[in-house]
Design an enzyme around this catalytic site. Structure first.
Site, PDB file in Angstrom:
ATOM      1  CB  ALA A  19      -0.914  -0.007   1.222  1.00 25.00           C
ATOM      2  CB  SER A  46       3.779  -6.600   1.471  1.00 28.96           C
ATOM      3  OG  SER A  46       2.846  -5.607   1.805  1.00 28.96           O
ATOM      4  CG  LEU A  48       5.587 -12.515   5.788  1.00 26.14           C
ATOM      5  CD1 LEU A  48       5.162 -12.556   7.252  1.00 26.14           C
ATOM      6  CD2 LEU A  48       6.794 -13.415   5.580  1.00 26.14           C
ATOM      7  CB  ALA A  49       0.912 -11.762   0.580  1.00 30.87           C
ATOM      8  N   GLY A  52      -2.399 -14.518  -2.968  1.00 29.69           N
ATOM      9  CA  GLY A  52      -2.282 -13.703  -4.161  1.00 29.69           C
ATOM     10  C   GLY A  52      -3.201 -12.509  -4.142  1.00 29.69           C
ATOM     11  CD  GLU A 117      -6.361 -17.576  -1.708  1.00 32.81           C
ATOM     12  OE1 GLU A 117      -6.666 -16.898  -0.727  1.00 32.81           O
ATOM     13  OE2 GLU A 117      -5.322 -17.395  -2.363  1.00 32.81           O
ATOM     14  CG  HIS A 233      -5.015 -17.922   7.492  1.00 29.74           C
ATOM     15  ND1 HIS A 233      -5.000 -19.284   7.321  1.00 29.74           N
ATOM     16  CD2 HIS A 233      -4.975 -17.383   6.247  1.00 29.74           C
ATOM     17  CE1 HIS A 233      -4.951 -19.550   6.022  1.00 29.74           C
ATOM     18  NE2 HIS A 233      -4.935 -18.412   5.350  1.00 29.74           N
ATOM     19  NE  ARG A 279      -8.668 -16.455   5.038  1.00 27.97           N
ATOM     20  CZ  ARG A 279      -7.738 -15.756   4.421  1.00 27.97           C
ATOM     21  NH1 ARG A 279      -7.283 -14.648   4.939  1.00 27.97           N
ATOM     22  NH2 ARG A 279      -7.246 -16.182   3.282  1.00 27.97           N
ATOM     23  CG  HIS A 336      -3.971 -13.905   8.155  1.00 22.77           C
ATOM     24  ND1 HIS A 336      -2.654 -14.201   7.852  1.00 22.77           N
ATOM     25  CD2 HIS A 336      -4.604 -13.735   6.965  1.00 22.77           C
ATOM     26  CE1 HIS A 336      -2.505 -14.213   6.539  1.00 22.77           C
ATOM     27  NE2 HIS A 336      -3.662 -13.908   5.971  1.00 22.77           N
ATOM     28  NE  ARG A 371      -8.066 -10.063   4.576  1.00 17.24           N
ATOM     29  CZ  ARG A 371      -7.222 -10.928   4.041  1.00 17.24           C
ATOM     30  NH1 ARG A 371      -6.968 -10.899   2.747  1.00 17.24           N
ATOM     31  NH2 ARG A 371      -6.606 -11.817   4.781  1.00 17.24           N
TER      32      ARG A 371
HETATM   33  C1  SIN Z   1      -3.678 -17.232   2.200  1.00 19.17           C
HETATM   34  O1  SIN Z   1      -2.872 -17.410   1.305  1.00 19.17           O
HETATM   35  O2  SIN Z   1      -4.386 -18.109   2.668  1.00 19.17           O
HETATM   36  C2  SIN Z   1      -3.808 -15.866   2.766  1.00 19.17           C
HETATM   37  C3  SIN Z   1      -4.343 -14.957   1.749  1.00 19.17           C
HETATM   38  C4  SIN Z   1      -5.030 -13.822   2.424  1.00 19.17           C
HETATM   39  O3  SIN Z   1      -4.906 -13.650   3.620  1.00 19.17           O
HETATM   40  O4  SIN Z   1      -5.767 -13.122   1.734  1.00 19.17           O
END
Ligand code: SIN
Length: 529
Positions: A19, A46, A48-49, A52, A117, A233, A279, A336, A371
């Site tokens: 960002a 960032s 660690l994402a 995607g 996802e 998460h 989630r 998370h 989210r």
């Molecule tokens: C993940 O890869 O599970 C995390 C992606 C996210 O937090 O949007």
């Protein structure tokens, strides 16, 4: 006595994640000072994402379908106009990244290789080098930042205070790793410091995620909202690593499943989307089993070799002696992402003149109570860019000279502002234990009250000086207050003592500084930052 260094610029960006870098790059024609606790391209959440960037670019997808999934996951609290704008602008931001050299994974025909996802109705997640998406986006943006002569990067500095004059933010007070203070004044300060995960014992967030931006904004009376919504998460690798290693949701998107310690699947009993449920549903299903003394595992053994699609996961598991193509992977929910944050509009303007925010630090209304996976990088790219473009367009105030600013800070301080460098580690540990027990995946009035009392006592005993611990304590107090006030369960905020949602809570819970505005009386504030 340390010498106080001073600087004057147009725009200060605090934080060097996706960002903050997007905002800096789009603020054409402006001199930018970028202050970061780690180094540019390293540190922060960032890189660690894994999953995607969610973006409607598949052949049968549309921004409307993406928006509908986002709103469904957000359980009534998404701001529709924000969701529409962000999902609409997603494809253009991806195209821009590609132009700047980002290498997304592609299919043989050249189209983006989009993954699935949780709670997405379609394959929609653009990724890079399998599950190293964050690394690739950060690499792309950081190399553009380093090429830019407009952006001065100041690494290994923490912002401990905002300079505030006549109702306006006019700069920052920062401290370097060497203990030297630095005062920077500017027409605009952008807070892009990421999230708050470090206030919990179980988190996937990096050590930098100490809630600095939210705490600084609260300190000057800025509005913040939805602070009770912390996303856990479901599948952090339950091992010794701190922060905990993430097992991306994309594994379940490709067919990995959750099993209990009898080897039995259970998610089909919890939600129609089973292992790909939203989630919050999956995290709670796991937390409940763990509370009852069961263990939960992710079984990715049916996916064959994972080294091409999930090299990061393979590497993180190997560090703990596990092979995901053969072993069951023990999992635990972990803090998370913070859906709440500093209230902003789509250009990052806060309620305080001179102050903007973007990325996880901000609350735009995009994510609601929960989210949708991989929507955060998208929001960071879109709002970061819009914030920068707006600053490039508008006429900025002339930054005041440092000599005209009253600094309320006395230098040097006795304590280091850094957690890893002072005597504050025990207090940080205690704080995390308090928050995990009191305001974790499940909370009750009782757990929140106890947490509040324990936190007040800790604050009284420790009385931290400005810096990471003080930020964590301020943010923790705000989250506890918000979680107590929302007497219902919705999305990521699950009150075990009030396990239902109530239509009268279809509203944002808003703070002005540290003061909770009583629900039902919140008037829309003009975003002025
Ligand atoms: C993940 O890869 O599970 C995390 C992606 C996210 O937090 O949007």
């Amino acid at each position: 006595m340390s010498t106080v260094r001073t600087l004057r610029t147009d725009v200060i960006v605090v934080g060097a994640g996706i960002a903050g870098m997007s905002a800096a790059l789009h603020a054409s024609g402006r001199r930018v000072v970028m202050l970061t606790k780690a180094g540019v391209g390293a540190g922060g959440a960032s890189p660690l994402a894994q999953g995607g960037v969610a973006v409607a670019m598949g052949p049968t997808d549309s921004p409307e379908a993406h928006a509908a999934d986002t709103v469904a996951a957000g359980t009534g609290l998404c701001h529709d106009e924000v969701v529409r704008a962000v999902t609409n602008e997603g494809p253009a931001r991806i195209a821009e990244l590609v132009e700047w050299g980002a290498l997304f994974d592609r299919r043989p025909d050249g189209a983006l290789d989009l993954g699935r996802e949780g709670a997405h109705s379609l394959d929609r997640v653009a990724h890079a080098t399998g599950d190293a998406t964050g690394v690739e986006l950060v690499r792309t943006l950081a190399s553009a930042i380093m090429r830019s002569s407009r952006v001065e990067i100041i690494e290994h500095h923490i912002v401990v205070d905002l300079l505030f004059e006549r109702g306006r933010v006019v700069g920052v007070v920062a401290i370097g790793r060497d203990g030297r203070p630095l005062l920077v004044t500017a027409a605009t300060v952008i807070l892009a410091t990421g999230g708050i995960g470090q206030i919990y014992s179980h988190t996937t967030n990096p050590v930098e995620a100490t809630g600095d931006g939210l705490a600084l904004a609260a300190g000057v009376g800025a509005r913040s909202a939805e602070l009770e919504f912390v996303q856990f998460h479901p599948t952090a690798l339950d091992g010794p690593d701190r922060p905990m290693a993430l097992l991306t949701e994309a594994l379940r998107g490709e067919g990995a499943v959750l099993v209990d310690d009898r080897g039995e699947r259970f998610m089909h009993m919890e939600h129609a989307m089973a292992d790909l449920a939203p989630r919050d549903v999956v995290a709670r299903a796991i937390a409940v089993r763990r509370r009852l003394g069961r263990r939960v595992f992710l079984d990715a053994s049916g996916l064959g070799s994972l080294s091409r699609r999930f090299p990061t996961v393979v590497d993180l598991c190997a560090r703990q002696g596990l092979d995901p193509s053969q072993d069951l992977l023990p999992v635990s929910p972990a803090a998370h992402y913070h859906m709440g944050g500093v209230v902003t509009d789509l250009e990052g303007r806060t309620s305080v003149p001179g102050l903007r925010a973007c990325g996880e630090t901000a609350f735009t209304g995009m994510h609601g109570a929960n989210r949708l996976a991989s929507n955060s990088l998208l929001e960071a790219l879109v709002v970061g860019a819009r914030c920068g473009e707006d600053l490039a367009r508008m006429s900025l105030q002339i930054p005041v000279a440092v000599s005209e600013v009253q600094s309320h800070s006395d230098f040097p301080w006795a304590d280091s502002p850094w957690l890893d460098d002072g005597g504050n580690q025990q207090a940080a540990y205690d704080l995390r234990v308090i928050m995990e027990a009191g305001a974790g995946v499940e909370r009750t009035q009782g757990s929140l009250t106890i947490a509040h009392e324990q936190l007040a006592e800790l604050r009284r005993v420790v009385a931290p000086q400005p810096g990471e611990l003080a930020h964590m304590m301020r943010v923790a107090a705000l989250i506890l207050r918000a979680a107590e006030a929302r007497t219902e369960s919705r999305g990521a905020h699950f009150r075990a003592d009030v396990p239902w949602s109530s239509p009268c809570w279809l509203q944002d819970l808003v703070f002005e500084g540290d003061r909770l505005i009583p629900p039902h009386v919140v008037q829309p504030a003009a975003a002025v930052g």
